[in-house]
Design an enzyme around this catalytic site. Structure first.
Site, PDB file in Angstrom:
ATOM      1  N   HIS A 205       0.405  -1.302   0.350  1.00  0.00           N
ATOM      2  CA  HIS A 205      -0.071  -0.201  -0.235  1.00  0.00           C
ATOM      3  C   HIS A 205       1.021   1.105   0.095  1.00  0.00           C
ATOM      4  O   HIS A 205       0.160   2.510  -0.229  1.00  0.00           O
ATOM      5  CB  HIS A 205      -0.979   0.160   1.308  1.00  0.00           C
ATOM      6  CG  HIS A 205      -1.974  -1.293   1.218  1.00  0.00           C
ATOM      7  ND1 HIS A 205      -2.544  -0.757   0.194  1.00  0.00           N
ATOM      8  CD2 HIS A 205      -2.786  -1.760   2.333  1.00  0.00           C
ATOM      9  CE1 HIS A 205      -3.528  -2.652  -0.021  1.00  0.00           C
ATOM     10  NE2 HIS A 205      -3.376  -2.417   1.055  1.00  0.00           N
TER      11      HIS A 205
ATOM     12  N   HIS B 243      -7.068  -7.161  -0.710  1.00  0.00           N
ATOM     13  CA  HIS B 243      -6.289  -5.114  -0.979  1.00  0.00           C
ATOM     14  C   HIS B 243      -5.935  -5.446  -2.525  1.00  0.00           C
ATOM     15  O   HIS B 243      -5.102  -5.519  -3.073  1.00  0.00           O
ATOM     16  CB  HIS B 243      -5.893  -5.078  -0.205  1.00  0.00           C
ATOM     17  CG  HIS B 243      -6.971  -5.152   1.418  1.00  0.00           C
ATOM     18  ND1 HIS B 243      -5.872  -5.889   2.456  1.00  0.00           N
ATOM     19  CD2 HIS B 243      -7.926  -4.509   2.355  1.00  0.00           C
ATOM     20  CE1 HIS B 243      -6.916  -6.461   3.225  1.00  0.00           C
ATOM     21  NE2 HIS B 243      -7.897  -5.208   3.281  1.00  0.00           N
TER      22      HIS B 243
ATOM     23  N   ASP C 113      -4.508 -12.366   2.798  1.00  0.00           N
ATOM     24  CA  ASP C 113      -6.070 -12.071   3.899  1.00  0.00           C
ATOM     25  C   ASP C 113      -7.382 -12.161   2.899  1.00  0.00           C
ATOM     26  O   ASP C 113      -8.420 -11.752   2.782  1.00  0.00           O
ATOM     27  CB  ASP C 113      -5.890 -10.667   4.365  1.00  0.00           C
ATOM     28  CG  ASP C 113      -4.904  -9.363   3.092  1.00  0.00           C
ATOM     29  OD1 ASP C 113      -4.999 -10.842   1.970  1.00  0.00           O
ATOM     30  OD2 ASP C 113      -5.199  -8.453   3.619  1.00  0.00           O
TER      31      ASP C 113
HETATM   32 ZN   LIG Z   1      -4.033  -7.083   2.678  1.00  0.00          ZN
END
Ligand SMILES: [Zn+2]
Length: 320
Positions: free
Chosen positions: A124, A163, A248
């Site tokens: 990220h 993500h 995840d």
């Molecule tokens: Zn993640």
């Protein structure tokens, strides 16, 4: 052989006991690998911290300075989700340095692949902002090192964390030397990752996003993943494959969660390893990203390392 990187320095990043990204993620996974004999079966990777100059190849000076200063004054927040404490900087530099060492060893030695059991995660972190639990973008530092130091022209990054890897996308958005392929839940944090985001300038067409609706079954996701990645890899012909291995997307993960289980992750890996064998002489470096159910993460990491090891043993050393 598979090279396995781990160092307890990653435990020193522990700014909050209530934060989901905590040392036991990696500690439990390491113990599980050890219990299965996998730490001995793999070659032990030797790493050192990344230099600030290596970090600065993908991050602005402001990003580095903010992390340094916040750690130096006793800790604080780099963004709402990213607390740090004085020792976080060392852990983050070591994490990024691990990717560099893994790339060096896989590209120059006889060993085909490597896994970096590291934290904090990295994908990220954009060029100018640490965020989403990530201080520095470990995989971007590794990819940039492969380009600068080993003069590679085509590095493929496959990111299957639940993500979107917005930081990695941001860093290489205008660069045709890195093909960034991300499969992720959408809509979801951090909000980016639409299939219409494909790059800019020289990098146009070198970002491939595969957003996944939460209702999709694991088998549907796997089939889409293979189809899209196959097409991208064929066109790009990578010289090195890097994996942002987040776990995840597992259906038991408390933060993410798609309808994915251990077997699906193993299929993702085997397919990426096929791509590595086909185009990159089997050279694959995988780095841990997310995964917040500690027990599930340990299982997934063990399957992952087993998969890397089986492939490296099956194909033999590069000098065989
Ligand atoms: Zn993640």
């Amino acid at each position: 052989m598979t090279i396995l990187f781990h160092d307890t320095i990653s435990d020193s990043h522990f700014p909050s006991t209530s934060h989901p990204e905590h040392p036991s993620r990696v500690q439990t996974a390491w113990k599980h690998l050890d219990g299965l004999g996998l730490t001995n079966a793999c070659k032990k990777g030797i790493a050192s911290p990344a230099s600030l100059e290596q970090i600065a190849r993908v991050h602005t000076d402001g990003t580095i300075k903010r992390a340094q200063e916040t750690c130096a004054r006793g800790g604080g927040y780099l963004d709402a989700d990213t607390p740090v404490e004085p020792r976080s900087l060392s852990a983050a530099l070591w994490g990024a340095g691990t990717g560099i060492a893994a790339v060096d060893q896989v590209l120059t030695g006889n060993d085909r692949n490597a896994f970096c059991l590291i934290r904090p995660p990295g994908h990220h972190a954009t060029r100018s902002q640490s965020m989403g639990f990530c201080l520095f973008n470990n995989i971007a530092v590794a990819a940039q090192h492969a380009i600068d130091h080993h003069e590679l022209r085509r590095v493929l990054i496959v990111d299957w964390d639940v993500h979107h890897g917005n930081g990695t996308q941001d860093i290489f958005y205008g660069d045709d030397r890195v093909l960034f392929f991300s499969m992720h839940r959408h809509p979801f944090y951090p909000g980016s990752g639409l299939s219409s985001e494909t790059g800019t300038g020289d990098g146009l067409g070198y970002t491939v996003n595969l957003p996944i609706d939460v209702q999709r079954t694991g088998d549907e996701i796997l089939s889409q993943f293979k189809q899209r990645l196959d097409r991208s890899a064929q066109a790009f012909e990578p010289e090195l494959v890097l994996i942002s291995a987040g776990f995840d997307a597992h259906h038991r993960d408390p933060i993410g969660g798609l309808r994915i289980d251990e077997e699906h992750f193993r299929h993702f890996l085997d397919f990426v390893l096929d791509v590595g064998d086909e185009y990159a002489g089997g050279k694959v470096v995988s780095m841990l990203e997310g995964g917040y159910n500690v027990g599930v993460l340990a299982e997934c990491v063990a399957d992952h390392v087993q998969g890397l090891l089986q492939r490296s043993l099956k194909t033999g050393s590069l000098k065989d």
